[in-house]
Enzyme design. Structure first.
Site, PDB file in Angstrom:
ATOM      1  N   LEU A  10      -0.866   3.973  -1.860  1.00 17.31           N
ATOM      2  CA  LEU A  10      -1.670   4.780  -2.652  1.00 17.31           C
ATOM      3  C   LEU A  10      -1.162   4.924  -4.000  1.00 17.31           C
ATOM      4  O   LEU A  10      -1.773   4.643  -5.063  1.00 17.31           O
ATOM      5  CB  LEU A  10      -1.778   6.115  -1.970  1.00 17.31           C
ATOM      6  CG  LEU A  10      -2.569   7.311  -2.620  1.00 17.31           C
ATOM      7  CD1 LEU A  10      -4.056   6.699  -2.592  1.00 17.31           C
ATOM      8  CD2 LEU A  10      -2.596   8.729  -1.996  1.00 17.31           C
ATOM      9  N   THR A  17      -0.546   8.571  -9.577  1.00 14.40           N
ATOM     10  CA  THR A  17       0.058   9.863  -9.499  1.00 14.40           C
ATOM     11  C   THR A  17       1.403  10.089  -9.768  1.00 14.40           C
ATOM     12  O   THR A  17       2.139  11.283  -9.688  1.00 14.40           O
ATOM     13  CB  THR A  17      -0.132  10.266  -7.917  1.00 14.40           C
ATOM     14  OG1 THR A  17       0.015   9.239  -6.942  1.00 14.40           O
ATOM     15  CG2 THR A  17      -1.625  10.940  -7.596  1.00 14.40           C
ATOM     16  N   LYS A  45       9.687   6.351  -6.615  1.00 13.13           N
ATOM     17  CA  LYS A  45       8.711   5.656  -6.197  1.00 13.13           C
ATOM     18  C   LYS A  45       8.560   5.233  -4.728  1.00 13.13           C
ATOM     19  O   LYS A  45       9.481   4.597  -4.346  1.00 13.13           O
ATOM     20  CB  LYS A  45       8.194   4.390  -7.063  1.00 13.13           C
ATOM     21  CG  LYS A  45       7.415   5.106  -8.325  1.00 13.13           C
ATOM     22  CD  LYS A  45       6.941   3.731  -9.113  1.00 13.13           C
ATOM     23  CE  LYS A  45       6.401   4.191 -10.466  1.00 13.13           C
ATOM     24  NZ  LYS A  45       5.981   3.083 -11.117  1.00 13.13           N
ATOM     25  N   SER A 114       0.427   4.937   3.043  1.00 16.00           N
ATOM     26  CA  SER A 114       1.288   5.726   2.019  1.00 16.00           C
ATOM     27  C   SER A 114       2.162   6.526   2.576  1.00 16.00           C
ATOM     28  O   SER A 114       2.313   7.208   3.552  1.00 16.00           O
ATOM     29  CB  SER A 114       0.194   6.458   1.421  1.00 16.00           C
ATOM     30  OG  SER A 114       0.629   7.352   0.642  1.00 16.00           O
ATOM     31  N   ALA A 115       3.333   6.679   2.015  1.00 20.65           N
ATOM     32  CA  ALA A 115       4.378   7.893   2.208  1.00 20.65           C
ATOM     33  C   ALA A 115       4.086   9.246   1.871  1.00 20.65           C
ATOM     34  O   ALA A 115       4.546  10.105   2.489  1.00 20.65           O
ATOM     35  CB  ALA A 115       5.751   7.321   1.379  1.00 20.65           C
ATOM     36  N   GLU A 169       1.346  -3.284  -2.662  1.00 17.98           N
ATOM     37  CA  GLU A 169       2.517  -2.244  -2.938  1.00 17.98           C
ATOM     38  C   GLU A 169       3.009  -2.217  -4.259  1.00 17.98           C
ATOM     39  O   GLU A 169       3.221  -3.324  -4.761  1.00 17.98           O
ATOM     40  CB  GLU A 169       3.640  -2.521  -1.901  1.00 17.98           C
ATOM     41  CG  GLU A 169       3.937  -1.421  -0.938  1.00 17.98           C
ATOM     42  CD  GLU A 169       4.350  -0.131  -1.262  1.00 17.98           C
ATOM     43  OE1 GLU A 169       4.336   0.778  -0.311  1.00 17.98           O
ATOM     44  OE2 GLU A 169       4.829  -0.022  -2.260  1.00 17.98           O
TER      45      GLU A 169
HETATM   46  P1  B16 Z   1       4.384  13.512  -1.160  1.00 16.81           P
HETATM   47  P2  B16 Z   1       2.912   5.871  -1.956  1.00 16.81           P
HETATM   48  C1  B16 Z   1       4.885   8.055  -2.286  1.00 16.81           C
HETATM   49  O1  B16 Z   1       3.614   7.597  -2.092  1.00 16.81           O
HETATM   50  C2  B16 Z   1       5.154   8.334  -3.801  1.00 16.81           C
HETATM   51  O2  B16 Z   1       5.467   7.154  -4.354  1.00 16.81           O
HETATM   52  C3  B16 Z   1       6.498   9.149  -4.011  1.00 16.81           C
HETATM   53  O3  B16 Z   1       6.952   9.039  -5.165  1.00 16.81           O
HETATM   54  C4  B16 Z   1       6.404  10.394  -3.506  1.00 16.81           C
HETATM   55  O4  B16 Z   1       7.486  11.100  -3.286  1.00 16.81           O
HETATM   56  C5  B16 Z   1       6.071  10.064  -2.032  1.00 16.81           C
HETATM   57  O5  B16 Z   1       4.722   9.225  -1.869  1.00 16.81           O
HETATM   58  C6  B16 Z   1       5.642  11.458  -1.119  1.00 16.81           C
HETATM   59  O6  B16 Z   1       4.693  12.130  -1.508  1.00 16.81           O
HETATM   60  O7  B16 Z   1       5.329  14.477  -1.912  1.00 16.81           O
HETATM   61  O8  B16 Z   1       2.855  13.507  -1.681  1.00 16.81           O
HETATM   62  O9  B16 Z   1       4.347  13.625   0.478  1.00 16.81           O
HETATM   63  O10 B16 Z   1       3.666   5.278  -2.998  1.00 16.81           O
HETATM   64  O11 B16 Z   1       3.865   5.685  -0.591  1.00 16.81           O
HETATM   65  O12 B16 Z   1       1.655   6.141  -1.680  1.00 16.81           O
HETATM   66 MG    MG Z   2       3.375   3.454  -4.288  1.00 16.51          MG
END
Ligand code: B16
Ligand code: MG
Length: 218
Positions: A10, A17, A45, A114-115, A169
């Site tokens: 994401l 974001t 990231k 996504s994380a 990614e």
């Molecule tokens: P949240 P992705 C990740 O999303 C971000 O790249 C990373 O910077 C962020 O800390 C992580 O999600 C957690 O995000 O605080 O919203 O749970 O690139 O895997 O989509």
């Molecule tokens: Mg990412």
């Protein structure tokens, strides 16, 4: 026609974001007397929220009580969400809608991997939540990228074997997760950073429908 499982990260792939994470982490770091640059933000990231705060504290050589740590996590997320609440469809990265609708027209299964624990909220904000057949996010996994868990669960959600999955990614940890899962990795960003990806593109404007049809679907 072949069916492949297309899995999208994401943050940095569908929407940018990272700039909002940057604002929220910088505010938190400066409040603790720790400097925080755009380069520091790059290193967060794809990294989970908890690990991001652990890294910032390590950079500033700071130790906090568990209670203080948790309250800062909450504060950062509230701050981040105040930016997310202002997002609109316009913040979807260039040519993402074209690629999603082309894949949909071809009948290709699509998932989000996504994380972020805020992934569903962000997808709703930019009106893309209905485009995915499966969504796996930070609330569904216990191991962070480069562990392949998030992508393995996304493939499972699509009912696709790993060797038929393709991951888009923007982080090196995410590319490594895709490779470890036995999937094809496509980097979105800098080839100097995403050295382990099979293909790397600056963004989706460089990924033509012909390429998708002939190199990814076929
Ligand atoms: P949240 P992705 C990740 O999303 C971000 O790249 C990373 O910077 C962020 O800390 C992580 O999600 C957690 O995000 O605080 O919203 O749970 O690139 O895997 O989509
Ligand atoms: Mg990412």
């Amino acid at each position: 026609m072949n069916k492949k499982g297309f899995i999208f990260d994401l943050d940095g792939v569908i929407v940018d974001t990272a700039k909002y994470h940057f604002l929220a982490w910088r505010k938190l770091a400066l409040g603790l007397g720790i400097s925080f640059s755009e380069e520091d933000n790059e290193q967060l990231k794809g990294v989970s929220r908890i690990h991001s705060l652990e890294k910032i504290l390590a950079w500033g050589d700071k130790q906090l009580s568990e209670e203080h740590f948790n309250s800062l996590l909450q504060k950062k997320n509230n701050d981040y969400l105040s930016h997310i609440a202002q997002m609109s469809h316009e913040e979807i990265l260039p040519d993402v809608p074209r690629v999603l609708s082309y894949l949909k027209d071809l009948g290709q299964p699509m998932a989000l991997g996504s994380a972020s624990k805020n992934a569903r909220r962000i997808l709703r904000e930019v009106a893309l939540i209905d485009e995915f057949d499966a969504i796996v996010d930070g609330t569904n996994v216990s191991k962070a990228k480069p562990d392949p868990e998030v992508f393995l669960k996304a493939a499972e959600g699509l009912g696709m074997p790993v060797e038929q999955c393709i991951v888009f990614e923007d982080s090196l940890a995410g590319i490594q997760a895709a490779n470890t899962a036995g999937m094809m990795s496509v980097g979105i960003g800098s080839a100097e950073v995403l050295t382990e990806a099979v293909y790397v593109f600056k963004d989706f404007t460089e990924i033509s429908n012909e390429f998708i049809l002939n190199k990814l679907v076929s």
